[in-house]
Design an enzyme around this catalytic site. Structure first.
Site, PDB file in Angstrom:
ATOM      1  N   ASP A   1     -21.576 -52.610  22.366  1.00  0.00           N
ATOM      2  CA  ASP A   1     -22.827 -53.151  22.094  1.00  0.00           C
ATOM      3  C   ASP A   1     -23.581 -51.857  21.989  1.00  0.00           C
ATOM      4  O   ASP A   1     -23.984 -50.751  22.315  1.00  0.00           O
ATOM      5  CB  ASP A   1     -22.986 -53.582  24.050  1.00  0.00           C
ATOM      6  CG  ASP A   1     -24.578 -53.551  24.018  1.00  0.00           C
ATOM      7  OD1 ASP A   1     -24.965 -54.515  22.707  1.00  0.00           O
ATOM      8  OD2 ASP A   1     -25.068 -53.954  24.820  1.00  0.00           O
TER       9      ASP A   1
ATOM     10  N   MET B   1     -29.223 -54.023  33.091  1.00  0.00           N
ATOM     11  CA  MET B   1     -30.117 -52.899  32.249  1.00  0.00           C
ATOM     12  C   MET B   1     -31.494 -52.499  33.225  1.00  0.00           C
ATOM     13  O   MET B   1     -32.317 -52.831  32.486  1.00  0.00           O
ATOM     14  CB  MET B   1     -30.588 -52.094  31.123  1.00  0.00           C
ATOM     15  CG  MET B   1     -28.945 -52.399  30.320  1.00  0.00           C
ATOM     16  SD  MET B   1     -29.665 -52.399  28.348  1.00  0.00           S
ATOM     17  CE  MET B   1     -29.689 -54.768  27.816  1.00  0.00           C
TER      18      MET B   1
ATOM     19  N   ASP C   1     -28.916 -59.852  27.407  1.00  0.00           N
ATOM     20  CA  ASP C   1     -29.640 -58.113  27.798  1.00  0.00           C
ATOM     21  C   ASP C   1     -30.666 -58.299  29.472  1.00  0.00           C
ATOM     22  O   ASP C   1     -31.885 -58.668  28.657  1.00  0.00           O
ATOM     23  CB  ASP C   1     -30.058 -57.630  26.860  1.00  0.00           C
ATOM     24  CG  ASP C   1     -28.780 -57.232  25.974  1.00  0.00           C
ATOM     25  OD1 ASP C   1     -28.287 -56.413  26.491  1.00  0.00           O
ATOM     26  OD2 ASP C   1     -28.605 -57.592  24.895  1.00  0.00           O
TER      27      ASP C   1
ATOM     28  N   HIS D   1     -24.223 -63.032  25.338  1.00  0.00           N
ATOM     29  CA  HIS D   1     -24.716 -61.716  25.970  1.00  0.00           C
ATOM     30  C   HIS D   1     -25.873 -61.940  26.024  1.00  0.00           C
ATOM     31  O   HIS D   1     -26.856 -61.807  25.337  1.00  0.00           O
ATOM     32  CB  HIS D   1     -24.487 -60.797  24.784  1.00  0.00           C
ATOM     33  CG  HIS D   1     -23.991 -58.651  25.639  1.00  0.00           C
ATOM     34  ND1 HIS D   1     -23.221 -58.520  26.440  1.00  0.00           N
ATOM     35  CD2 HIS D   1     -25.672 -58.258  25.821  1.00  0.00           C
ATOM     36  CE1 HIS D   1     -24.047 -57.394  26.748  1.00  0.00           C
ATOM     37  NE2 HIS D   1     -25.167 -57.019  26.047  1.00  0.00           N
TER      38      HIS D   1
ATOM     39  N   MET E   1     -33.607 -56.433  31.194  1.00  0.00           N
ATOM     40  CA  MET E   1     -34.125 -54.833  31.347  1.00  0.00           C
ATOM     41  C   MET E   1     -35.363 -55.204  31.864  1.00  0.00           C
ATOM     42  O   MET E   1     -36.375 -56.176  31.781  1.00  0.00           O
ATOM     43  CB  MET E   1     -34.102 -54.720  29.783  1.00  0.00           C
ATOM     44  CG  MET E   1     -33.396 -54.530  29.019  1.00  0.00           C
ATOM     45  SD  MET E   1     -33.294 -54.252  26.865  1.00  0.00           S
ATOM     46  CE  MET E   1     -34.267 -55.421  26.472  1.00  0.00           C
TER      47      MET E   1
ATOM     48  N   MET F   1     -21.544 -48.265  25.292  1.00  0.00           N
ATOM     49  CA  MET F   1     -22.540 -47.772  24.267  1.00  0.00           C
ATOM     50  C   MET F   1     -22.833 -47.439  23.365  1.00  0.00           C
ATOM     51  O   MET F   1     -22.768 -46.386  23.660  1.00  0.00           O
ATOM     52  CB  MET F   1     -24.094 -47.866  25.345  1.00  0.00           C
ATOM     53  CG  MET F   1     -24.716 -48.766  26.451  1.00  0.00           C
ATOM     54  SD  MET F   1     -24.587 -50.420  25.994  1.00  0.00           S
ATOM     55  CE  MET F   1     -26.267 -50.521  24.970  1.00  0.00           C
TER      56      MET F   1
END
Length: 546
Positions: free
Chosen positions: A458, A348, A315, A313, A317, A420
């Site tokens: 998540d 994100m 992420d 995974h 950001m 989420m």
């Protein structure tokens, strides 16, 4: 044409193959679930991603050929062909019945055999050890005619006892058949027991190399490894290739897995609903590499892959959509070079429509954007770009966001939905319990609209929360600190797998109880349930079984 399915779509189709096969075997009261299940990923990748074939034109001259030499895996083979569109999936219920086209071993299609076969079956199986020789004939003819068709042959490790396999191996090498790929389903079980007790094959890799074959070895249940191996062997010249796929016989049904008793045995028909539930309950573990100590991302990916993670995974950001900055597409492109494990990119970021191409080019297998970061029109455009690239698209929803009704119109083109369970942007947050009801409600809505994709949880997922989000409907678990929060990543993933196993067994026991077959179900799984007896509260049930 090749179907070139997306990663999560391919994963789902392979699950469908197993589900179809077990229904056919149970209906017939006979068949080979073990061999069908060990080869499911192999046949799935070939039919749904790699081979050139066309179910509406099964005799297309440019097609690739699949020869199923281990023909007793016929239920899985028929299920793959049905899922690929060669026959109606309902026909699997006629397996082994008088007058059916789906007999215990496949029959090559011809006008003379049209009542006993169907277009798409290239080889009549039965006696072991012959399919590779037939494949050599096809490959040699195509090579001499200057045609580009490739021939893929599935062989078993039991049939590798046959001398004809090794005579064929010599011939393929002699004729430099670089258009031939054998795939060994190395599940280490044959009809009478374990192969290494009956007639040892090891060192099997060295043996094939000694016959001048190009040899690649993979985990035969890792889709990405099979795809990578098939791509690599295409570049080999002047010698045939074999992919040694290390598999587990009966993979997918725990009491069948690695159990010689299930070589050629059908489950009771009354167990089918529970078996289907088990296949649909598979849990994928996706470690999030931003968690834990800020160490080398390469090492985090490698360690998680060695420990058996299903996905990585990522992420992303941007410091705008969320207050924290992590990494971007250039980092992912670098990581892609070191591993074929599927990359699950969670964007994100603000205005993802302006950046999604970067993440497509970086080599992501799944790309999810936030519903809060794009309008419906923008999501449609993003979705088109991701789908065109052959990548699984997804959409994410924050804890405070209501489920947007417009998503329903696009469910067929959404492979994954992230719900989420923490507020995005910070690693190490505590799980928000209120998100469980929300997740369960969304899952209910999605099921009522025939959604076939995956739900991913998540945020705050660990050994204490995994079963709760599983019960709410999640099947992909993003784990950050639960994996990287302490140095022993392998033990951390094992613990999560254990909790996943408990969650699944709890659900199956509930279903067995509802269907008034609790004791019968426990008896069928007794050996594997004993270590979980205390956690499942079934000590008395086990003692009652004679």
């Amino acid at each position: 044409m090749a179907l070139k399915m997306r990663y999560l779509e391919l994963n789902r189709k392979i699950r469908d193959v197993r589900m179809l096969a077990i229904q056919g075997i149970a209906e017939a009261g006979s068949g080979h679930p073990g061999a069908s299940f060990s080869a499911a990923e192999i046949m799935g990748v070939l039919y749904f991603h790699k081979m050139k074939h066309n179910s509406s034109r099964p005799l297309w001259e440019e097609r690739d050929y699949f020869v199923n030499s281990k023909a007793h895996s016929a239920p899985g083979f028929y299920a793959a062909l049905a899922t690929a569109g060669y026959i109606d999936t309902k026909e699997i219920k006629t397996l082994r019945k008088l007058g059916s086209r789906l007999q215990g071993h496949p029959v090559r299609y011809s006008e003379r055999q049209k009542d006993h076969s169907f277009p798409g079956i290239e080889y009549s199986g039965g006696s072991e050890g012959i399919g590779l020789s037939v494949s050599i004939g096809i490959a040699l003819a195509k090579k001499r005619d200057g045609q580009k068709n490739r021939v893929y042959t599935l062989i078993g490790d039991g049939e590798s006892n046959e001398g004809q396999i090794w005579e064929a191996a010599m011939a393929a090498s002699k004729f430099k058949l670089d258009n031939l790929v054998a795939i060994l389903d190395r599940n280490k079980i044959q009809q009478d027991g374990f192969t290494e007790e009956i007639m040892p094959l090891d060192p099997v890799r060295d043996k094939w190399a000694a016959f001048n074959w190009n040899v690649v070895e993979v985990n035969g249940h890792k889709i990405e490894q099979i795809i990578d191996a098939l791509s690599r062997v295409e570049r080999v010249e002047d010698k045939p290739s074999i992919i040694i796929a290390n598999t587990t016989k009966g993979k997918g049904i725990k009491h069948m897995a690695n159990n010689p008793q299930w070589h050629g045995k059908a489950p009771p028909k009354k167990h089918v609903p529970i078996l289907l539930e088990e296949l649909q309950s598979e849990i994928l573990i996706a470690p999030s590499i931003i968690a834990g100590e800020p160490e080398n991302y390469e090492e985090k990916v490698r360690r998680a892959e060695r420990a058996g993670a299903d996905l990585i995974h990522l992420d992303i950001m941007d410091g705008k959509f969320v207050p924290t900055t992590s990494f971007f597409a250039d980092t992912i492109k670098h990581l892609r070079k070191i591993s074929s494990i599927p990359f699950d990119a969670h964007l994100m970021i603000e205005k993802p429509i302006n950046h999604v191409e970067d993440y497509i080019d970086a080599g992501c297998d799944i790309i999810t954007v936030h519903v809060e970061a794009c309008s419906e029109a923008e999501f449609v455009e993003i979705n088109k770009m991701i789908l065109k690239a052959g990548i699984s698209p997804g959409i994410a929803i924050n804890p405070e966001t209501q489920f947007p009704s417009w998503i329903i119109e696009h469910l067929d083109n959404i492979d994954i939905m992230i719900i989420m369970s923490v507020n995005p942007g910070f690693a190490g947050q505590k799980f928000i319990p209120d998100t469980l009801d929300k997740m369960a409600e969304i899952v209910k809505t999605l099921k009522s609209n025939n959604y076939k994709g995956f739900i991913e949880a998540d945020g705050g997922i660990d050994a204490t929360t995994l079963q709760q989000v599983f019960d709410a409907g999640a099947r992909i678990m993003v784990a950050g600190n639960a994996v990287y929060g302490s140095p022993d990543i392998n033990s951390n993933i094992i613990q999560l797998r254990h909790k996943a196993n408990v969650a699944i067994e709890t659900k199956l026991l509930e279903l067995a109880t509802i269907n008034d077959m609790r004791s019968d179900w426990i008896k069928s799984r007794k050996n594997m349930l004993i270590p979980l007896a205390k956690e499942l509260s079934i000590e008395e049930d086990l003692h009652a079984i004679k």
